[in-house]
Design a protein around this motif. Structure first.
Motif, PDB file in Angstrom:
ATOM      1  N   GLU A   1       0.819  -1.227   0.000  1.00  0.00           N
ATOM      2  CA  GLU A   1       0.000   0.000   0.000  1.00  0.00           C
ATOM      3  C   GLU A   1       0.841   1.259   0.000  1.00  0.00           C
ATOM      4  OE1 GLU A   1      -3.193   0.522   2.801  1.00  0.00           O
ATOM      5  OE2 GLU A   1      -3.821  -1.569   2.565  1.00  0.00           O
ATOM      6  N   THR A   2       2.025   1.197   0.577  1.00  0.00           N
ATOM      7  CA  THR A   2       2.878   2.384   0.689  1.00  0.00           C
ATOM      8  C   THR A   2       3.814   2.561  -0.511  1.00  0.00           C
ATOM      9  OG1 THR A   2       4.463   1.077   1.955  1.00  0.00           O
ATOM     10  CG2 THR A   2       2.851   2.377   3.209  1.00  0.00           C
ATOM     11  N   THR A   3       3.747   1.686  -1.499  1.00  0.00           N
ATOM     12  CA  THR A   3       4.611   1.770  -2.680  1.00  0.00           C
ATOM     13  C   THR A   3       3.905   2.525  -3.792  1.00  0.00           C
ATOM     14  OG1 THR A   3       5.722  -0.307  -2.120  1.00  0.00           O
ATOM     15  CG2 THR A   3       5.861   0.410  -4.407  1.00  0.00           C
ATOM     16  N   MET A   4       4.662   3.372  -4.467  1.00  0.00           N
ATOM     17  CA  MET A   4       4.147   4.121  -5.620  1.00  0.00           C
ATOM     18  C   MET A   4       5.026   3.846  -6.831  1.00  0.00           C
ATOM     19  SD  MET A   4       1.473   5.970  -4.851  1.00  0.00           S
ATOM     20  CE  MET A   4       1.448   7.192  -6.122  1.00  0.00           C
ATOM     21  N   HIS A   5       4.388   3.763  -7.989  1.00  0.00           N
ATOM     22  CA  HIS A   5       5.099   3.581  -9.257  1.00  0.00           C
ATOM     23  C   HIS A   5       4.707   4.718 -10.187  1.00  0.00           C
ATOM     24  CE1 HIS A   5       5.994  -0.541  -7.973  1.00  0.00           C
ATOM     25  NE2 HIS A   5       4.731  -0.607  -7.604  1.00  0.00           N
ATOM     26  N   PHE A   6       5.704   5.276 -10.860  1.00  0.00           N
ATOM     27  CA  PHE A   6       5.464   6.357 -11.807  1.00  0.00           C
ATOM     28  C   PHE A   6       6.048   5.979 -13.159  1.00  0.00           C
ATOM     29  CE2 PHE A   6       5.838   8.317  -7.607  1.00  0.00           C
ATOM     30  CZ  PHE A   6       4.643   9.013  -7.530  1.00  0.00           C
ATOM     31  N   GLY A   7       5.392   6.431 -14.216  1.00  0.00           N
ATOM     32  CA  GLY A   7       5.873   6.170 -15.559  1.00  0.00           C
ATOM     33  C   GLY A   7       5.780   7.412 -16.421  1.00  0.00           C
ATOM     34  N   ILE A   8       6.709   7.514 -17.362  1.00  0.00           N
ATOM     35  CA  ILE A   8       6.646   8.561 -18.390  1.00  0.00           C
ATOM     36  C   ILE A   8       6.109   7.892 -19.645  1.00  0.00           C
ATOM     37  CG2 ILE A   8       7.981   9.994 -19.966  1.00  0.00           C
ATOM     38  CD1 ILE A   8       9.760  10.794 -17.810  1.00  0.00           C
TER      39      ILE A   8
ATOM     40  N   SER B   1      10.051   3.480  -9.109  1.00  0.00           N
ATOM     41  CA  SER B   1       9.213   2.999  -8.007  1.00  0.00           C
ATOM     42  C   SER B   1       9.763   3.544  -6.701  1.00  0.00           C
ATOM     43  CB  SER B   1       9.206   1.467  -7.972  1.00  0.00           C
ATOM     44  OG  SER B   1       8.702   0.951  -9.194  1.00  0.00           O
ATOM     45  N   VAL B   2       8.846   3.841  -5.765  1.00  0.00           N
ATOM     46  CA  VAL B   2       9.226   4.392  -4.467  1.00  0.00           C
ATOM     47  C   VAL B   2       8.592   3.530  -3.386  1.00  0.00           C
ATOM     48  CG1 VAL B   2       9.198   6.421  -2.986  1.00  0.00           C
ATOM     49  CG2 VAL B   2       9.257   6.711  -5.475  1.00  0.00           C
ATOM     50  N   TYR B   3       9.423   3.040  -2.466  1.00  0.00           N
ATOM     51  CA  TYR B   3       8.996   2.143  -1.395  1.00  0.00           C
ATOM     52  C   TYR B   3       9.260   2.814  -0.057  1.00  0.00           C
ATOM     53  CZ  TYR B   3       9.694  -1.165  -5.221  1.00  0.00           C
ATOM     54  OH  TYR B   3       9.664  -1.796  -6.434  1.00  0.00           O
ATOM     55  N   GLN B   4       8.350   2.671   0.866  1.00  0.00           N
ATOM     56  CA  GLN B   4       8.597   3.151   2.223  1.00  0.00           C
ATOM     57  C   GLN B   4       9.308   2.018   2.959  1.00  0.00           C
ATOM     58  OE1 GLN B   4       5.203   4.568   4.417  1.00  0.00           O
ATOM     59  NE2 GLN B   4       6.503   5.613   5.897  1.00  0.00           N
ATOM     60  N   VAL B   5      10.642   2.084   2.938  1.00  0.00           N
ATOM     61  CA  VAL B   5      11.484   1.018   3.492  1.00  0.00           C
ATOM     62  C   VAL B   5      12.633   1.662   4.255  1.00  0.00           C
ATOM     63  CG1 VAL B   5      13.032  -0.893   2.917  1.00  0.00           C
ATOM     64  CG2 VAL B   5      10.968  -0.551   1.580  1.00  0.00           C
ATOM     65  N   ASN B   6      12.864   1.182   5.472  1.00  0.00           N
ATOM     66  CA  ASN B   6      13.986   1.665   6.257  1.00  0.00           C
ATOM     67  C   ASN B   6      15.213   0.805   6.023  1.00  0.00           C
ATOM     68  OD1 ASN B   6      12.385   3.641   7.327  1.00  0.00           O
ATOM     69  ND2 ASN B   6      12.210   2.725   9.346  1.00  0.00           N
TER      70      ASN B   6
ATOM     71  N   ASN C   1      11.066   7.068   8.890  1.00  0.00           N
ATOM     72  CA  ASN C   1      10.371   7.522   7.676  1.00  0.00           C
ATOM     73  C   ASN C   1      11.303   7.632   6.474  1.00  0.00           C
ATOM     74  OD1 ASN C   1       7.811   7.966   6.626  1.00  0.00           O
ATOM     75  ND2 ASN C   1       8.092  10.171   6.603  1.00  0.00           N
ATOM     76  N   GLN C   2      11.923   6.509   6.152  1.00  0.00           N
ATOM     77  CA  GLN C   2      12.836   6.427   5.017  1.00  0.00           C
ATOM     78  C   GLN C   2      12.091   5.923   3.789  1.00  0.00           C
ATOM     79  OE1 GLN C   2      16.370   4.118   5.863  1.00  0.00           O
ATOM     80  NE2 GLN C   2      16.187   4.560   8.051  1.00  0.00           N
ATOM     81  N   PHE C   3      12.538   6.384   2.628  1.00  0.00           N
ATOM     82  CA  PHE C   3      11.970   5.923   1.367  1.00  0.00           C
ATOM     83  C   PHE C   3      13.090   5.466   0.445  1.00  0.00           C
ATOM     84  CE2 PHE C   3       8.468   8.103   3.156  1.00  0.00           C
ATOM     85  CZ  PHE C   3       7.330   7.580   2.554  1.00  0.00           C
ATOM     86  N   GLN C   4      12.848   4.358  -0.238  1.00  0.00           N
ATOM     87  CA  GLN C   4      13.809   3.794  -1.176  1.00  0.00           C
ATOM     88  C   GLN C   4      13.289   3.975  -2.597  1.00  0.00           C
ATOM     89  OE1 GLN C   4      14.237  -0.490  -1.104  1.00  0.00           O
ATOM     90  NE2 GLN C   4      16.138  -0.437  -2.254  1.00  0.00           N
ATOM     91  N   ILE C   5      14.141   4.504  -3.454  1.00  0.00           N
ATOM     92  CA  ILE C   5      13.852   4.552  -4.883  1.00  0.00           C
ATOM     93  C   ILE C   5      14.424   3.272  -5.475  1.00  0.00           C
ATOM     94  CG2 ILE C   5      14.402   5.707  -7.056  1.00  0.00           C
ATOM     95  CD1 ILE C   5      14.428   8.349  -5.485  1.00  0.00           C
ATOM     96  N   ARG C   6      13.655   2.652  -6.336  1.00  0.00           N
ATOM     97  CA  ARG C   6      14.107   1.383  -6.908  1.00  0.00           C
ATOM     98  C   ARG C   6      13.568   1.232  -8.325  1.00  0.00           C
ATOM     99  NH1 ARG C   6      13.507  -4.733  -4.523  1.00  0.00           N
ATOM    100  NH2 ARG C   6      15.163  -5.554  -5.836  1.00  0.00           N
ATOM    101  N   GLY C   7      14.304   0.535  -9.150  1.00  0.00           N
ATOM    102  CA  GLY C   7      13.826   0.204 -10.486  1.00  0.00           C
ATOM    103  C   GLY C   7      13.681   1.401 -11.399  1.00  0.00           C
ATOM    104  N   MET C   8      14.509   2.421 -11.210  1.00  0.00           N
ATOM    105  CA  MET C   8      14.416   3.566 -12.117  1.00  0.00           C
ATOM    106  C   MET C   8      15.088   3.195 -13.427  1.00  0.00           C
ATOM    107  SD  MET C   8      15.059   7.537 -11.490  1.00  0.00           S
ATOM    108  CE  MET C   8      16.341   8.163 -12.515  1.00  0.00           C
ATOM    109  N   ALA C   9      14.374   3.401 -14.522  1.00  0.00           N
ATOM    110  CA  ALA C   9      14.912   3.032 -15.828  1.00  0.00           C
ATOM    111  C   ALA C   9      14.209   3.807 -16.931  1.00  0.00           C
ATOM    112  CB  ALA C   9      14.722   1.526 -16.059  1.00  0.00           C
ATOM    113  N   VAL C  10      14.982   4.124 -17.961  1.00  0.00           N
ATOM    114  CA  VAL C  10      14.459   4.736 -19.182  1.00  0.00           C
ATOM    115  C   VAL C  10      14.950   3.874 -20.330  1.00  0.00           C
ATOM    116  CG1 VAL C  10      14.530   6.787 -20.666  1.00  0.00           C
ATOM    117  CG2 VAL C  10      14.470   7.056 -18.174  1.00  0.00           C
ATOM    118  N   LEU C  11      14.044   3.542 -21.237  1.00  0.00           N
ATOM    119  CA  LEU C  11      14.441   2.739 -22.395  1.00  0.00           C
ATOM    120  C   LEU C  11      15.649   3.382 -23.077  1.00  0.00           C
ATOM    121  CD1 LEU C  11      10.935   1.851 -23.904  1.00  0.00           C
ATOM    122  CD2 LEU C  11      12.475   0.337 -22.618  1.00  0.00           C
TER     123      LEU C  11
END
Length: 143
Positions: A35-42, A53-58, A66-76
């Motif tokens: 529920e606390t994870t968000m995914h964004f796309g262009i 993708s942004v995860y609420q992960v310590n 209240n740490q957040f992890q960015i993960r899986g950032m990629a552009v073709l």
């Protein structure tokens, strides 16, 4: 141009850029559907060309709540170098700020470290290898 997407909409870009030659199943990350994870796309011409993708992960590396992890950032590949990565990173940071994140952190591929440093991130500790993926650095920014 940037919109919220479902985790399953990240898989094709993750596979092409981050898991090249590996099965699509390797593109599902633990926490993708929390529920606390968000995914964004262009989207460009009705095709998703970049994701983050942004995860609420310590992480135990930071003694802050209240740490957040960015993960899986990629552009073709064919769209890299056009500012889409910077736009995605800014969207992820804006989301983290809206959630009152204290620190944003992630595992950055070695070749991406200069990109993140331009946005004010710093490395923490030595490099490490993620098997079958490559050399990474922990990077972070106090928000």
């Amino acid at each position: 141009m940037i919109k919220e997407i479902q985790s399953s909409e990240t898989y094709l870009v993750r596979q092409e850029v981050l898991r090249k030659g590996k099965p699509i199943e390797t593109c599902y990350f633990e926490g993708d559907d929390a529920e606390t994870t968000m995914h964004f796309g262009i989207e460009l011409n009705e095709k998703i060309i970049g994701i983050v993708s942004v995860y609420q992960v310590n992480s135990q590396l930071f003694d802050i709540e209240n740490q957040f992890q960015i993960r899986g950032m990629a552009v073709l590949n064919e769209f890299q170098g056009n500012g889409f990565g910077s736009q995605l990173l800014a969207e992820a940071e804006n989301y983290c700020t809206s959630q009152k994140a204290s620190v944003i952190w992630f595992n950055a591929r070695e070749k991406a470290v200069p990109f993140y440093k331009k946005s004010g991130y710093q490395t923490k500790g030595d490099s490490f290898e993620i098997p079958e993926v490559g050399i990474h650095f922990i990077m972070f920014k106090i928000n």
